[in-house]
Every structure is written in C-alpha cells, then in structure tokens.
Enzyme design. Sequence first.
Site, short mmCIF file in Angstrom:
data_model
loop_
_atom_site.label_atom_id
_atom_site.label_comp_id
_atom_site.label_asym_id
_atom_site.label_seq_id
_atom_site.Cartn_x
_atom_site.Cartn_y
_atom_site.Cartn_z
N HIS A 35 -16.69 -1.09 8.32
CA HIS A 35 -15.64 -0.18 7.84
C HIS A 35 -15.81 0.07 6.34
CE1 HIS A 35 -12.67 -1.68 11.26
NE2 HIS A 35 -13.73 -1.04 11.73
N GLU A 84 -15.73 -3.74 20.95
CA GLU A 84 -16.69 -2.62 20.94
C GLU A 84 -17.96 -2.95 21.72
OE1 GLU A 84 -15.44 -0.01 20.01
OE2 GLU A 84 -14.09 -0.34 18.31
N HIS A 131 -21.65 -2.43 13.21
CA HIS A 131 -20.48 -1.58 12.95
C HIS A 131 -19.68 -2.18 11.79
CE1 HIS A 131 -16.80 0.66 13.44
NE2 HIS A 131 -16.11 -0.39 13.86
N GLU A 157 -33.73 8.84 -2.37
CA GLU A 157 -34.33 8.00 -1.32
C GLU A 157 -33.70 8.21 0.06
OE1 GLU A 157 -36.72 5.14 -1.76
OE2 GLU A 157 -37.23 6.51 -3.38
N HIS A 217 -12.53 5.84 10.60
CA HIS A 217 -12.68 4.48 11.14
C HIS A 217 -13.85 3.73 10.50
CE1 HIS A 217 -12.65 1.73 14.92
NE2 HIS A 217 -13.31 1.16 13.93
P1 13P Z 1 -13.26 -6.52 17.22
O1 13P Z 1 -12.53 -7.57 16.42
O2 13P Z 1 -12.82 -6.50 18.66
O3 13P Z 1 -14.76 -6.62 17.05
O4 13P Z 1 -12.82 -5.10 16.65
C1 13P Z 1 -13.00 -4.77 15.30
C2 13P Z 1 -13.30 -3.33 15.09
O5 13P Z 1 -13.80 -2.97 14.07
C3 13P Z 1 -12.97 -2.36 16.17
O6 13P Z 1 -13.56 -1.12 15.93
ZN ZN Z 2 -14.03 -0.79 13.79
#
Ligand code: 13P
Ligand code: ZN
Length: 275
Positions: free
Chosen positions: A142, A116, A140, A170, A211
């Site tokens: 998940h 990413e 980023h 908040e 995602h």
């Molecule tokens: P990477 O291992 O390449 O960072 O990818 C993980 C991910 O969350 C892709 O969206």
């Molecule tokens: Zn991801």
Amino acid sequence: MKVLDAEFVQGFIRLCDDGFHQNWHERNGGNLSYRIKPEEIESVMDDLNEDKPWQPIGTSVPDLAGEYFLVTGSGKYFQNVKREPEANICIIEVDERGENYRIRWGLVKGGRPTSELPSHLMNLEVKKKITNGRYRVVYHAHPANTVALTFVLPLEDEVFTREIWEMMTECPVVFPDGIGVVGWMVPGGRDIAVATSELMKKYDVAIWAHHGMFCSGEDFDSTFGLMHTVEKAADILVKVLSMGQGKRQTITPQNFRDLAVDFKVTLPERFLYEK
Ligand code: 13P
Ligand code: ZN
C-alpha cells in the site's frame, strides 16, 4: 533442514521487513507469496506437518496443482514477520485439482493465508505460464504516492505508464511493458483476482485504484526493486503536481525511443502518444 534456516524463507522475511520500513505496510496492509522450487520444499519436508484440513482457495488454479507456496497470513502485520515468522507466515500446499490448500507449516498461533490468496495464486499461475516458470514472487503493498495518483490521474494503463515513466529515466528500462490499472473493486475475492491476473498477462505491475499495487518478478530482489522504482517515480510525480505549475520540460516520446535503442528494450508505441 528447519524451514526457518532455508534461504528462500530468509529472503521472504527480509522483503517483509524492508517493505515495512518503507512505510508500505500499515497494520496488516499488504501480502507476499512465493512459489517454492521442488528442491527447496524437498529440503524442508521433515519440518512440515500434515494434520491441517484442506480448505477452498476460492478460485481455481489447475496449473499450480501440487505446488507449495510461502505466503503471509491474513490479518498479520509485516512489522512482526521478522520478530516471529512462524506465527505470521505459512507454507501451503495446493491440491491435485488446484482448488484447495492446506497449511503445512507456520501460523502457529492460528490464522489463515492472506485474504488475497486468490489474486496471488492466479497471478502466479499466469506468470508461471508466460515466463516458462521463471517468475515466482507476487507482492502486494500500500505505497502512499502510487495510491494518491489514483485519485487524480485517469485510471488508464497508457496514462499511468507514461506519467510514471516520465519521472525517472530508468523507469522504462525497469518495466518496459508498462503498468496496468484496475478501477476500484472489492478486495479479497475472485473478481479482483481475475481482473488482476488479466493485467499480469501483459504487465509486471498492476495498480488497484484507491488501494495499492501488485508487482511480480523472478526473485525477491527484483520484485521489491520493481515496487520501489514505481513508488519512487510516483513520489516525484506527486511532488511535480504539488508544485502547481505543471512541467516546464520533460522526457519526450522521441527521448524514450532513443533510450529504447541504446538500452535494447521494446517500448510499445501506445505509451508514446503526443499530448
Ligand atoms: P490480509 O491481511 O488478508 O493479507 O489483507 C491485507 C490487504 O492488504 C488486503 O488487500
Ligand atoms: Zn491491500
């Protein structure tokens, strides 16, 4: 100074470990980047190497030309960053055109920066510009509740912002600009990077449907705290929806307007629609 002794590196490692313990990083899920300050890179210059080849970033970030970044490695697990940082994260340098990078430290067992990287660098470029250089972190993850909501809420910025704001008083104080949402896209490329960086012009939070989430901030604490706040509110919303009877009462548009006055934030009226 050794790279691993630098405070910014320690802060980066700590965020990775904290994120893993929140259960936001199964396997290699998620990635983190930090735009290193000139004095910070200067302090570790003796510990950098210069023998790695230049590689294409996959997009163009001219406003980041010549800058250095600390990023997680592609396919590397957040779980392992604290145990073996030099094998799981790296410092990269961006070239004078903003089109190529080379590894200057880390990933000692091989590998490359996160897939990413285009999204991280384009987001960092946008944020550098609109915050006058203040914002340095893009994260980023998940987180399960936020992702779950992308299956049941309309994928609209207004709806996500309002529904999540309503879950904790908040929230609008922590992210008064709201939340952006991207419909499902193939991850890892330039297209999703362009879409996300467009949202980052308006928001500090962007959700990728089915995602995960991107957050941006000034430092590790505020960026992690932002991810934590959105995901906690999403957790409450999942519980409320799961109880199956709808909301009996909630925070009203006028409540939000009153809050905005006392907490001195501006809340865009487009999020305060009548339902
Ligand atoms: P990477 O291992 O390449 O960072 O990818 C993980 C991910 O969350 C892709 O969206
Ligand atoms: Zn991801």
